[in-house]
Design an enzyme around this catalytic site. Structure first.
Site, short mmCIF file in Angstrom:
data_model
loop_
_atom_site.label_atom_id
_atom_site.label_comp_id
_atom_site.label_asym_id
_atom_site.label_seq_id
_atom_site.Cartn_x
_atom_site.Cartn_y
_atom_site.Cartn_z
N GLU A 35 0.08 -1.17 5.60
CA GLU A 35 1.12 -0.78 6.55
C GLU A 35 1.07 0.70 6.85
OE1 GLU A 35 5.19 0.61 7.82
OE2 GLU A 35 3.96 1.21 6.09
N ASP A 46 0.84 -1.20 0.00
CA ASP A 46 0.00 0.00 0.00
C ASP A 46 0.87 1.24 0.00
OD1 ASP A 46 0.78 -0.53 2.75
OD2 ASP A 46 -0.64 1.03 3.34
#
Length: 408
Positions: A175, A80
């Site tokens: 994350e 991400d």
């Protein structure tokens, strides 16, 4: 080197921003696209046990090519990108043989990446840089790490003369919103230890990070005509300001460095009848971390006594300093340090002023020091990564695998 560039460019052009307001995992549907493409690529290069679970966590195995038993190790990165700045329609620019001067990212909007402001640029003079076009972030955090891990595994497959034990790799969503390890199956991953490839400049090697918490403060006010408000109005905006003014002004991100902790207000909105703000609390020292949280409780109690129980404080721990879990197995840091030195990279061992999946994974039973991925100025339009740093990260991964097998 072109192979690394091509892989990285392919990755960053896929929008994978996470969303802190979502309750799903992954937090955005678009992360699935990248995860599924990764699965196909890992299978194509010849990795085994390639899997993707119901939360888009991707894992794969490079089998051992030696007969002896050696520790199973892993390498982990997240796919991400930060919600702090747009990651839609990333249009990278390649600057070959960087001359040490200003880089015009976007002439129309006069956005310039300058060594006068970003002095770190000068250490990459003569190298190939990949930058943004000034309108998005780049996504080197952490698609540089994924590029390096995949490229290293491919290199080991293509060069079987390099001896190594069983290697596990894992790629995680979310994350950037602090949830990257929440659903990581440590038992299924099956490694004795791992390394997150999620650091910044070349040479970084980190095994301690912030203790982290987030706070939300809600304030209920009472609106009365200002001409007749004496002893009647409760102005939530004023109380929010009063709360924040009690915090030590020098303990903010812009005034701290190294192991110094801080309070950081990142959202604030308000009207007379309701105001709220959110902040993050960070400190490397566990006792000082608890003191920071207690200060927020004390301020809340004090102002509630003055203004009549109008403040609600919500505190939530996010992650803890992984140093406590790494120190008993410091040989894993030593292996990474030795690998860097072997490929001509000077290790820079320092605390992380942030967190990685590795901090949470270390507390879940998988010790995870953090290694550089090479990028700079993450989460914004000035982000860039030197290709040579990514190449060195690949070499470090390969050397770690080699050293673990050699120490059998």
């Amino acid at each position: 080197m072109q192979h690394i560039i091509d892989r990285f460019l392919k990755y960053v052009k896929i929008d994978t921003q996470s969303d802190p307001n979502s309750k799903t995992t992954p937090s955005t549907e678009k992360q699935w696209l990248f995860a599924e493409e990764l699965v196909e690529e890992l299978q194509e290069i010849g990795l085994e046990d390639v899997s993707i679970d119901d939360n888009a966590y991707v894992m794969a195995t490079l089998p051992s090519n030696i007969d002896e038993e050696v520790p199973v190790i892993g390498f982990i990165s997240h796919f991400d990108t930060s919600p702090d700045f747009t990651g839609t329609d990333v249009n990278p620019q390649i600057i070959e043989n960087y001359d040490g001067k200003d880089i015009v990212l976007n002439a129309l909007d006069d956005i310039v990446l300058s060594p006068d402001y970003f002095e770190d640029l000068l250490q990459y003079k003569g190298q190939t840089l990949i930058t943004t076009d000034g309108t998005t972030l780049l996504g080197a955090d952490d698609k540089a790490g994924i590029t390096e891990i995949v490229t290293a595994m491919e290199y080991l497959i293509d060069n079987p003369e390099i001896k190594h034990g069983k290697i596990r790799i894992g790629f995680t969503p979310d994350e950037e919103i602090g949830r990257g390890a929440h659903h990581f199956d440590v038992d299924t991953f099956g490694a004795e230890w791992a390394y997150t490839m999620d650091g910044s400049q070349i040479g970084e090697l980190e095994y301690e990070n912030f203790n982290a918490a987030k706070a939300k403060v809600g304030i209920t006010g009472k609106s009365v005509h200002p001409g007749y408000a004496k002893n009647k109005m409760v102005n939530a905006i004023s109380i929010a300001t009063e709360f924040l003014e009690i915090l030590p002004p020098e303990e903010t991100p812009q005034h701290t460095e190294g192991r110094q902790g801080f309070f950081h207000v990142d959202h604030l909105k308000g009207e007379i009848e309701h105001a709220e703000f959110e902040m993050i609390i960070r400190d490397h020292d566990a006792a000082q971390f608890e003191e920071r949280k207690q200060l927020l409780r004390d301020i809340t109690s004090k102002l509630n006594r003055i203004h009549g129980d109008c403040i609600v404080l919500e505190l939530e721990d996010q992650y803890y300093n992984m140093r406590q879990r790494i120190e008993p197995v410091m040989h894993i840091v030593g292996i990474a340090k030795k690998a860097m030195e072997a490929v001509g990279v000077a290790p820079i061992i320092k605390p992380i002023r942030g967190g990685t999946d590795g901090s949470q994974l270390s507390y879940m039973g998988l010790p995870c020091p953090n290694i550089f991925a090479g990028g700079h100025h993450f989460h914004g339009k000035y982000e860039y990564v030197p290709v040579e740093s990514m190449q060195k990260a690949v070499e470090v991964i390969v050397k770690i695998c080699e050293l673990v097998a050699a120490n059998r």
